[in-house]
Design a protein around this motif. Structure first.
Motif, PDB file in Angstrom:
ATOM      1  N   TYR A   1       1.014  -1.227  -0.006  1.00  0.00           N
ATOM      2  CA  TYR A   1      -0.109   0.141   0.257  1.00  0.00           C
ATOM      3  C   TYR A   1       0.866   1.093  -0.022  1.00  0.00           C
ATOM      4  O   TYR A   1       0.777   1.990  -0.499  1.00  0.00           O
ATOM      5  N   ASN A   2       1.834   1.328   0.684  1.00  0.00           N
ATOM      6  CA  ASN A   2       2.632   2.426   0.842  1.00  0.00           C
ATOM      7  C   ASN A   2       4.008   1.925   1.165  1.00  0.00           C
ATOM      8  O   ASN A   2       4.536   1.975   2.503  1.00  0.00           O
ATOM      9  N   PRO A   3       5.061   2.018   0.400  1.00  0.00           N
ATOM     10  CA  PRO A   3       6.395   1.494   0.571  1.00  0.00           C
ATOM     11  C   PRO A   3       7.084   2.202   1.165  1.00  0.00           C
ATOM     12  O   PRO A   3       8.141   1.949   2.026  1.00  0.00           O
ATOM     13  N   THR A   4       6.907   3.666   1.201  1.00  0.00           N
ATOM     14  CA  THR A   4       7.574   4.684   2.112  1.00  0.00           C
ATOM     15  C   THR A   4       7.294   4.227   3.490  1.00  0.00           C
ATOM     16  O   THR A   4       8.610   4.265   4.356  1.00  0.00           O
TER      17      THR A   4
ATOM     18  N   SER B   1       9.542   6.791  19.870  1.00  0.00           N
ATOM     19  CA  SER B   1      10.060   6.697  18.336  1.00  0.00           C
ATOM     20  C   SER B   1       9.084   5.576  17.779  1.00  0.00           C
ATOM     21  O   SER B   1       8.618   5.657  16.556  1.00  0.00           O
ATOM     22  N   GLY B   2       9.202   4.432  18.522  1.00  0.00           N
ATOM     23  CA  GLY B   2       8.500   3.172  17.874  1.00  0.00           C
ATOM     24  C   GLY B   2       6.914   3.270  17.682  1.00  0.00           C
ATOM     25  O   GLY B   2       6.418   2.557  16.897  1.00  0.00           O
ATOM     26  N   PHE B   3       6.380   4.361  18.137  1.00  0.00           N
ATOM     27  CA  PHE B   3       4.839   4.536  17.890  1.00  0.00           C
ATOM     28  C   PHE B   3       4.569   5.202  16.403  1.00  0.00           C
ATOM     29  O   PHE B   3       3.676   4.758  15.917  1.00  0.00           O
ATOM     30  N   THR B   4       5.676   5.657  15.975  1.00  0.00           N
ATOM     31  CA  THR B   4       5.749   6.505  14.788  1.00  0.00           C
ATOM     32  C   THR B   4       5.135   5.684  13.582  1.00  0.00           C
ATOM     33  O   THR B   4       3.914   5.920  13.026  1.00  0.00           O
ATOM     34  N   PRO B   5       5.946   4.527  13.265  1.00  0.00           N
ATOM     35  CA  PRO B   5       5.623   3.459  12.143  1.00  0.00           C
ATOM     36  C   PRO B   5       4.180   2.827  12.445  1.00  0.00           C
ATOM     37  O   PRO B   5       3.432   2.736  11.559  1.00  0.00           O
ATOM     38  N   LYS B   6       3.885   2.287  13.468  1.00  0.00           N
ATOM     39  CA  LYS B   6       2.573   1.737  14.010  1.00  0.00           C
ATOM     40  C   LYS B   6       1.473   2.815  13.830  1.00  0.00           C
ATOM     41  O   LYS B   6       0.627   2.110  13.096  1.00  0.00           O
ATOM     42  N   TRP B   7       1.713   3.869  14.102  1.00  0.00           N
ATOM     43  CA  TRP B   7       0.401   4.867  14.011  1.00  0.00           C
ATOM     44  C   TRP B   7       0.391   5.039  12.334  1.00  0.00           C
ATOM     45  O   TRP B   7      -0.824   4.871  11.888  1.00  0.00           O
ATOM     46  N   MET B   8       1.331   5.332  11.800  1.00  0.00           N
ATOM     47  CA  MET B   8       1.072   5.580  10.096  1.00  0.00           C
ATOM     48  C   MET B   8       0.621   4.418   9.377  1.00  0.00           C
ATOM     49  O   MET B   8      -0.133   4.725   8.517  1.00  0.00           O
ATOM     50  N   ILE B   9       1.341   3.130  10.032  1.00  0.00           N
ATOM     51  CA  ILE B   9       0.907   2.132   9.088  1.00  0.00           C
ATOM     52  C   ILE B   9      -0.679   1.881   9.573  1.00  0.00           C
ATOM     53  O   ILE B   9      -1.550   1.512   8.715  1.00  0.00           O
TER      54      ILE B   9
ATOM     55  N   LEU C   1      -3.610   1.630   6.539  1.00  0.00           N
ATOM     56  CA  LEU C   1      -4.580   0.739   6.317  1.00  0.00           C
ATOM     57  C   LEU C   1      -5.875   1.082   6.698  1.00  0.00           C
ATOM     58  O   LEU C   1      -6.812   0.666   5.609  1.00  0.00           O
ATOM     59  N   THR C   2      -6.235   1.913   7.142  1.00  0.00           N
ATOM     60  CA  THR C   2      -7.516   2.572   7.511  1.00  0.00           C
ATOM     61  C   THR C   2      -8.182   3.358   6.294  1.00  0.00           C
ATOM     62  O   THR C   2      -9.364   3.351   5.995  1.00  0.00           O
ATOM     63  N   LYS C   3      -7.255   4.177   5.764  1.00  0.00           N
ATOM     64  CA  LYS C   3      -7.535   4.941   4.549  1.00  0.00           C
ATOM     65  C   LYS C   3      -7.696   3.780   3.445  1.00  0.00           C
ATOM     66  O   LYS C   3      -8.604   4.422   2.606  1.00  0.00           O
ATOM     67  N   ASN C   4      -7.134   2.860   3.404  1.00  0.00           N
ATOM     68  CA  ASN C   4      -7.424   1.875   2.322  1.00  0.00           C
ATOM     69  C   ASN C   4      -8.643   0.830   2.683  1.00  0.00           C
ATOM     70  O   ASN C   4      -8.858  -0.185   2.353  1.00  0.00           O
ATOM     71  N   ASP C   5      -9.656   1.432   3.446  1.00  0.00           N
ATOM     72  CA  ASP C   5     -10.777   0.877   3.759  1.00  0.00           C
ATOM     73  C   ASP C   5     -10.652  -0.603   4.638  1.00  0.00           C
ATOM     74  O   ASP C   5     -11.545  -1.386   4.322  1.00  0.00           O
ATOM     75  N   MET C   6      -9.504  -0.739   5.491  1.00  0.00           N
ATOM     76  CA  MET C   6      -9.476  -1.899   5.993  1.00  0.00           C
ATOM     77  C   MET C   6      -9.568  -1.606   7.569  1.00  0.00           C
ATOM     78  O   MET C   6      -9.145  -0.730   8.223  1.00  0.00           O
ATOM     79  N   ILE C   7     -10.691  -2.480   8.116  1.00  0.00           N
ATOM     80  CA  ILE C   7     -10.863  -2.423   9.529  1.00  0.00           C
ATOM     81  C   ILE C   7     -10.363  -3.399  10.388  1.00  0.00           C
ATOM     82  O   ILE C   7      -9.512  -3.187  11.394  1.00  0.00           O
ATOM     83  N   ILE C   8     -10.311  -4.537  10.025  1.00  0.00           N
ATOM     84  CA  ILE C   8     -10.343  -6.011  10.798  1.00  0.00           C
ATOM     85  C   ILE C   8      -8.741  -6.151  10.713  1.00  0.00           C
ATOM     86  O   ILE C   8      -7.957  -6.342  11.853  1.00  0.00           O
TER      87      ILE C   8
END
Lengths: 347, 175
Positions: free
Chosen positions: A196-199, A258-266, A270-277
């Protein structure tokens, strides 16, 4: 190991990864992987004990199998497209084989069994190289082929990795095994966002490397490989206890660190891509990880173990080990969350 | 004629690797690996890769013979175990052959398999000829390219060989 040999072998490890990173030709990518795998073996078995031999044999066998699968995928891709360029892989068989090969190299879930075994068998500095530098090359190739990766193959592997990485580490008392399972779980987080977002994968990888490096350096500084030896840290290096607490919580992904940053963005992506589960499941399984990180910080920092302690003044002696890179690494691996808007430089 | 030769060689190739993976004794493992290697070179030869086949045969089998000699010398037994001396090994061998046979029949039956990926038709596996100049074989051109503008590739290969020797010595020298 003789210094000359060490220099040659380290050069080959690094140039192998560099060849993979800079190559636009599949053959040289494969050559880079092989060089890297060949040269890491003496580093893994630096201690010359049977356990290290077994670990490096396991590492060699899995990596050789993965290289073979990679070559197979490359050749099938060549047969169908007639080109060696690393770009879109039109053939689903080739793309699937290459994805599986790289997942095997990374130690993602159905192929994760070697990671804890190998990491536990080798010394701490070798483990540090294994869990950080050795991930660079496969992830860079995955990043380059990310448009052609089949999400139906990648996402189940990612989910399984996060689950296994959390679950496997639960009852461990050996620090290297815990870090290996933590690596598996982080690979899962990287894999899930890849399509979804390789960056964001790069972001997660950068922060993972910083956190793992500083954790390993603290353990090397402390010479501890078990939880019970870590529980003596208050006596030996009192300041390090709080650092391990912060690092563990950062690895677990708690908000101000810092460890929260990637989890938050990911999760956001994923939510932006209409995934909830999927993000819900990933966040819940990350709690398993958080549990054993918390257990580590509890034994290190928050409690005094009822174990024998004959030497009450160890903290007065200055440590002979000087790890220069440790302070900046600890700062970057715990305090980067406010810098999240700067993430756009990765694009 | 060529198809039959390649077919028979491929059967021997597969059987030798099934035999290798269910080897009862390292000696037979080395032996079957040599058979597999030689037959593989034969397949490459039949597809027109005369130079590649010959080179791989010489280099690979040269190395393999040394390894085979060492395994024979190190693990020498008066009566090494064979495939029929152990029921489990024989069972693994037969099961490997049977699964290979079943897979081949499954593919040949309706020319289409949909296991993990859709694999339809043997035609998918035929190499599209990229076309050579007609005067020289692709191999000769490849070798020429390697030694003319592929300098860095040769350097990387040579460096890897050197490192390979160092790694082997470092691994085997003991403490």
């Amino acid at each position: 190991m003789k210094p000359y040999i060490l220099v040659i072998i380290m050069t080959t490890v690094m140039s192998g990864t560099m060849i993979v990173l800079t190559s636009s030709h599949w053959l040289l990518t494969w050559i880079g992987f092989e060089m890297n795998m060949l040269a890491i073996i003496p580093i893994l078995m630096k201690n010359y004990n049977p356990r290290a031999m077994e670990a490096s044999t396991k590492y060699f066998l899995t990596q050789a199998t993965a290289s073979m699968l990679l070559m197979m995928g490359i050749i099938i891709n060549l047969m169908f497209s007639g080109q060696w360029t690393i770009s879109k892989i039109p053939n689903p068989i080739a793309s699937g084989l290459i994805t599986i090969a790289l997942a095997m190299k990374l130690g993602m879930a159905p192929f994760h069994f070697w990671v804890p075994e190998v990491t536990q068998g080798i010394s701490l500095p070798s483990g540090m190289i294994l869990l950080t530098w050795q991930k660079i090359a496969p992830l860079s190739v995955l990043y380059q082929i990310s448009p052609s990766i089949n999400p139906k193959l990648m996402i189940p592997m990612a989910i399984a990795s996060v689950l296994v990485g959390g679950w496997g580490g639960l009852n461990q008392t050996q620090l290297r095994k815990i870090l290996a399972y933590s690596s598996i779980a982080h690979m899962g987080w990287m894999a899930v966002i890849l399509a979804y977002n390789p960056t964001l994968m790069l972001l997660n990888f950068t922060i993972y490397i910083m956190m793992t490096l500083s954790t390993f350096m603290l353990f090397i500084h402390n010479s501890s490989t078990t939880m019970s030896s870590l529980s003596q840290t208050w006596n030996k290096l009192p300041l390090v206890t709080s650092l391990i607490l912060m690092l563990m919580l950062s690895l677990g992904g708690l908000p101000p660190l810092s460890g929260f940053t990637p989890k938050w963005m990911i999760i956001q992506e994923l939510t932006k891509n209409d995934m909830i589960i999927l993000p819900t499941f990933m966040a819940i399984t990350a709690l398993l990880n958080l549990y054993f990180y918390m257990r580590l910080s509890y034994t290190t920092t928050l409690t005094m173990f009822p174990s024998a302690n004959n030497m009450k003044m160890k903290w007065q002696f200055e440590s002979t080990k000087k790890i220069i890179l440790l302070p900046p690494l600890i700062i970057t691996s715990t305090m980067l969350l406010p810098m999240t808007p700067m993430m756009s430089i990765l694009e | 004629m060529m198809t039959y030769i390649v077919f028979i060689l491929s059967v021997i190739f597969v059987v030798s690797f099934v035999g290798f993976s269910s080897k009862p004794s390292p000696i037979y493992g080395g032996l079957v690996l040599i058979v597999g290697g030689a037959v593989g070179c034969g397949i490459v030869l039949s597809f027109g890769g005369s130079f590649l086949g010959l080179m791989v045969f010489l280099i690979y089998l040269g190395g393999m013979l040394v390894v085979f000699g060492y395994t024979t010398a190190m693990a020498t037994e008066q009566y090494p175990e064979v495939w029929i001396s152990n029921k489990a090994v024989l069972g693994a061998f037969v099961m490997g052959l049977l699964s290979e046979l079943l897979l081949a029949c499954y593919i040949l039956k309706d020319d289409e398999v949909d296991l993990v990926f859709e694999f339809n038709g043997m035609g998918d596996w035929v190499i599209y000829d990229t076309g050579d100049s007609g005067f020289f074989s692709e191999e000769a051109m490849g070798i020429a390219a390697l030694y003319s503008y592929g300098t860095w590739l040769v350097i990387v290969t040579g460096w890897s060989l050197l490192t390979g020797v160092l790694v082997i010595m470092e691994v085997t020298r003991g403490n």
